[in-house]
Enzyme design. Structure first.
Site, PDB file in Angstrom:
ATOM      1  N   THR A  85     -16.975  33.495  -9.872  1.00  0.00           N
ATOM      2  CA  THR A  85     -16.181  34.718  -9.806  1.00  0.00           C
ATOM      3  C   THR A  85     -16.880  35.909 -10.448  1.00  0.00           C
ATOM      4  O   THR A  85     -16.790  37.041  -9.960  1.00  0.00           O
ATOM      5  CB  THR A  85     -14.813  34.491 -10.485  1.00  0.00           C
ATOM      6  OG1 THR A  85     -14.141  33.407  -9.839  1.00  0.00           O
ATOM      7  CG2 THR A  85     -13.936  35.731 -10.396  1.00  0.00           C
TER       8      THR A  85
ATOM      9  N   ASP B  69     -19.935  27.993  -5.240  1.00  0.00           N
ATOM     10  CA  ASP B  69     -18.713  27.835  -6.010  1.00  0.00           C
ATOM     11  C   ASP B  69     -18.950  26.696  -6.991  1.00  0.00           C
ATOM     12  O   ASP B  69     -19.562  25.685  -6.634  1.00  0.00           O
ATOM     13  CB  ASP B  69     -17.550  27.493  -5.065  1.00  0.00           C
ATOM     14  CG  ASP B  69     -16.214  27.466  -5.784  1.00  0.00           C
ATOM     15  OD1 ASP B  69     -15.998  26.524  -6.581  1.00  0.00           O
ATOM     16  OD2 ASP B  69     -15.392  28.356  -5.555  1.00  0.00           O
ATOM     17  N   SER B  70     -18.473  26.843  -8.198  1.00  0.00           N
ATOM     18  CA  SER B  70     -18.791  25.819  -9.201  1.00  0.00           C
ATOM     19  C   SER B  70     -18.181  24.464  -8.880  1.00  0.00           C
ATOM     20  O   SER B  70     -18.582  23.452  -9.446  1.00  0.00           O
ATOM     21  CB  SER B  70     -18.361  26.276 -10.598  1.00  0.00           C
ATOM     22  OG  SER B  70     -16.956  26.283 -10.728  1.00  0.00           O
ATOM     23  N   SER B  71     -17.233  24.407  -7.966  1.00  0.00           N
ATOM     24  CA  SER B  71     -16.703  23.115  -7.524  1.00  0.00           C
ATOM     25  C   SER B  71     -17.773  22.292  -6.814  1.00  0.00           C
ATOM     26  O   SER B  71     -17.656  21.070  -6.702  1.00  0.00           O
ATOM     27  CB  SER B  71     -15.510  23.315  -6.590  1.00  0.00           C
ATOM     28  OG  SER B  71     -14.450  23.955  -7.249  1.00  0.00           O
TER      29      SER B  71
ATOM     30  N   ASP C  97     -14.814  26.670 -13.425  1.00  0.00           N
ATOM     31  CA  ASP C  97     -14.179  25.364 -13.232  1.00  0.00           C
ATOM     32  C   ASP C  97     -15.011  24.201 -13.758  1.00  0.00           C
ATOM     33  O   ASP C  97     -14.470  23.247 -14.322  1.00  0.00           O
ATOM     34  CB  ASP C  97     -13.854  25.144 -11.752  1.00  0.00           C
ATOM     35  CG  ASP C  97     -12.650  25.953 -11.296  1.00  0.00           C
ATOM     36  OD1 ASP C  97     -11.954  26.515 -12.167  1.00  0.00           O
ATOM     37  OD2 ASP C  97     -12.419  26.034 -10.085  1.00  0.00           O
TER      38      ASP C  97
ATOM     39  N   THR D  32     -10.933   9.604 -25.869  1.00  0.00           N
ATOM     40  CA  THR D  32      -9.495   9.838 -25.864  1.00  0.00           C
ATOM     41  C   THR D  32      -9.122  10.822 -24.769  1.00  0.00           C
ATOM     42  O   THR D  32      -9.842  11.781 -24.499  1.00  0.00           O
ATOM     43  CB  THR D  32      -9.003  10.375 -27.219  1.00  0.00           C
ATOM     44  OG1 THR D  32      -7.598  10.680 -27.121  1.00  0.00           O
ATOM     45  CG2 THR D  32      -9.751  11.629 -27.648  1.00  0.00           C
ATOM     46  N   GLN D  33      -7.982  10.584 -24.125  1.00  0.00           N
ATOM     47  CA  GLN D  33      -7.495  11.521 -23.120  1.00  0.00           C
ATOM     48  C   GLN D  33      -6.684  12.644 -23.755  1.00  0.00           C
ATOM     49  O   GLN D  33      -6.228  13.554 -23.058  1.00  0.00           O
ATOM     50  CB  GLN D  33      -6.686  10.813 -22.033  1.00  0.00           C
ATOM     51  CG  GLN D  33      -5.499  10.036 -22.506  1.00  0.00           C
ATOM     52  CD  GLN D  33      -4.828   9.292 -21.363  1.00  0.00           C
ATOM     53  OE1 GLN D  33      -3.709   9.617 -20.974  1.00  0.00           O
ATOM     54  NE2 GLN D  33      -5.488   8.279 -20.812  1.00  0.00           N
ATOM     55  N   CYS D  34      -6.540  12.596 -25.094  1.00  0.00           N
ATOM     56  CA  CYS D  34      -5.909  13.710 -25.807  1.00  0.00           C
ATOM     57  C   CYS D  34      -6.846  14.914 -25.777  1.00  0.00           C
ATOM     58  O   CYS D  34      -8.064  14.771 -25.691  1.00  0.00           O
ATOM     59  CB  CYS D  34      -5.615  13.329 -27.254  1.00  0.00           C
ATOM     60  SG  CYS D  34      -4.409  12.005 -27.449  1.00  0.00           S
TER      61      CYS D  34
END
Length: 342
Positions: free
Chosen positions: A15, A59-61, A92, A278-280
């Site tokens: 962007t 695009d960074s995707s 992203d 950890t997914q935290c």
């Protein structure tokens, strides 16, 4: 010779490098050679700026290890000619790219600052100008003729973070990134506040080594209540798969059911490397703190400690690309290579 810092802007896409066609509303990449026309304030910076752009900005995707190698190669080819590098990148996947480049650029003695924006550079309310101007200013900081920052960083919304400590946390706010387990290196206000005690030390005598061999035969598995045996078994049985980042609960906890532990044990015995993160959004893995993580520790699962998922998966690619012996891999992964873990 000029005493001004020389900065190379590397535009990969995203962007920040877009301008809006106000007749059609479409976004298109603009010529970075005409950057000063878009941001005349850049002329006030006490540095020399040149730019290079991907022939086909992405695009960074669509970012991938081949593109990381391309960025690293540009830095390698221009390393002797510039005091710092600013990589313009879509937000992203910016944390993945900053993490990957941190591992790929060994003995880095100059700043590589990733930045981007939430709004195009030509938008009336854009955050692109501040992000770009301050990223350049930080990258151009010299002390006794030497760069002050000597690591891969990410600058966004008034804060400079260690790149491999960051995660994107918001798709709409200007404050899109955070480093949940490490303080900011620099805070931009009326003045730049440098937290020098947090900077990575630099080996002044070591030569830059650019590692371009990444192995992407890896996967991320996020645990959730109700994950079935057949799904996990099918993922672990994927042909060619060499490494897993396992996002577990809390401080590294996972199910204690026999089928789950048997699958993990079988995968590790087959030579697969499994990293527990950890997914935290913040905090650290501490296997053995609870009974629900003790079994993972005994099976030889690698502790990701307080590493981010982005840094864990790119570090896994980096280490797998070096064909490290099985008995050494765990110790090396659990060791901080570029300040990615505490």
């Amino acid at each position: 010779m000029s005493s001004k810092a020389k900065i190379l802007l590397i535009y990969t896409g995203g962007t920040i490098g877009m301008s809006k066609d106000f007749e059609t509303g479409a976004l298109k990449a603009f010529n970075f050679g005409k950057l000063i026309q878009k941001i005349p304030e850049i002329k006030q910076l006490d540095c020399e700026i040149e730019s290079i752009s991907f022939e086909h900005p992405i695009d960074s995707s669509n970012m991938n290890p081949q593109m990381w190698t391309k960025i690293a190669a540009i830095i390698e080819e221009n390393y002797a000619s510039y005091d710092g590098f600013v990589v313009l990148h879509g937000s992203d996947t910016m944390s993945y790219s900053a993490s990957a480049l941190s591992f790929m650029l060994e003995n880095l003695a100059k700043p590589v600052v990733f930045t981007g924006s939430q709004l195009p550079i030509g938008d009336l309310r854009t955050d692109a100008k501040e992000n770009l101007i301050t990223a350049i200013q930080i990258a151009s900081l010299l002390e006794n003729g030497k760069p002050v920052i000597t690591e891969v960083c990410l600058y966004f919304e008034y804060k400079l973070y260690r790149g491999n400590r960051t995660s994107k946390v918001n798709a709409e706010h200007f404050r899109a990134f955070t480093a949940p387990n490490y303080p900011e290196l620099v805070e931009s206000g009326v003045h730049l506040k440098l937290n020098k005690h947090l900077f990575l030390p630099v080996n002044k005598d070591a030569k830059l080594i650019v590692h371009k061999n990444l192995d992407n035969h890896v996967a991320i598995i996020k645990m959730f209540p109700g994950m079935s045996e057949i799904v996990l078994a099918s993922i672990l049985a994927t042909s060619g798969l060499r490494g897993i980042v396992l996002e577990t609960y809390g401080s590294g906890n996972a199910p204690t059911e026999d089928w789950f532990l048997n699958l993990i044990e079988k995968a590790i015995k087959s030579g697969m490397h499994i990293v527990n993160v950890t997914q935290c959004s913040g905090g650290s893995v501490n296997m053995g703190q609870y009974e629900t993580s003790t079994a993972l520790k005994s099976l030889g699962v690698i502790s990701g400690k307080d590493i981010t998922t982005e840094a864990a998966i790119t570090k896994l690619m980096y280490l797998l690309g070096h064909n490290i012996p099985q008995n050494e891999f765990k110790d090396i992964f659990e060791t901080a290579l570029r300040g990615e873990i505490s």
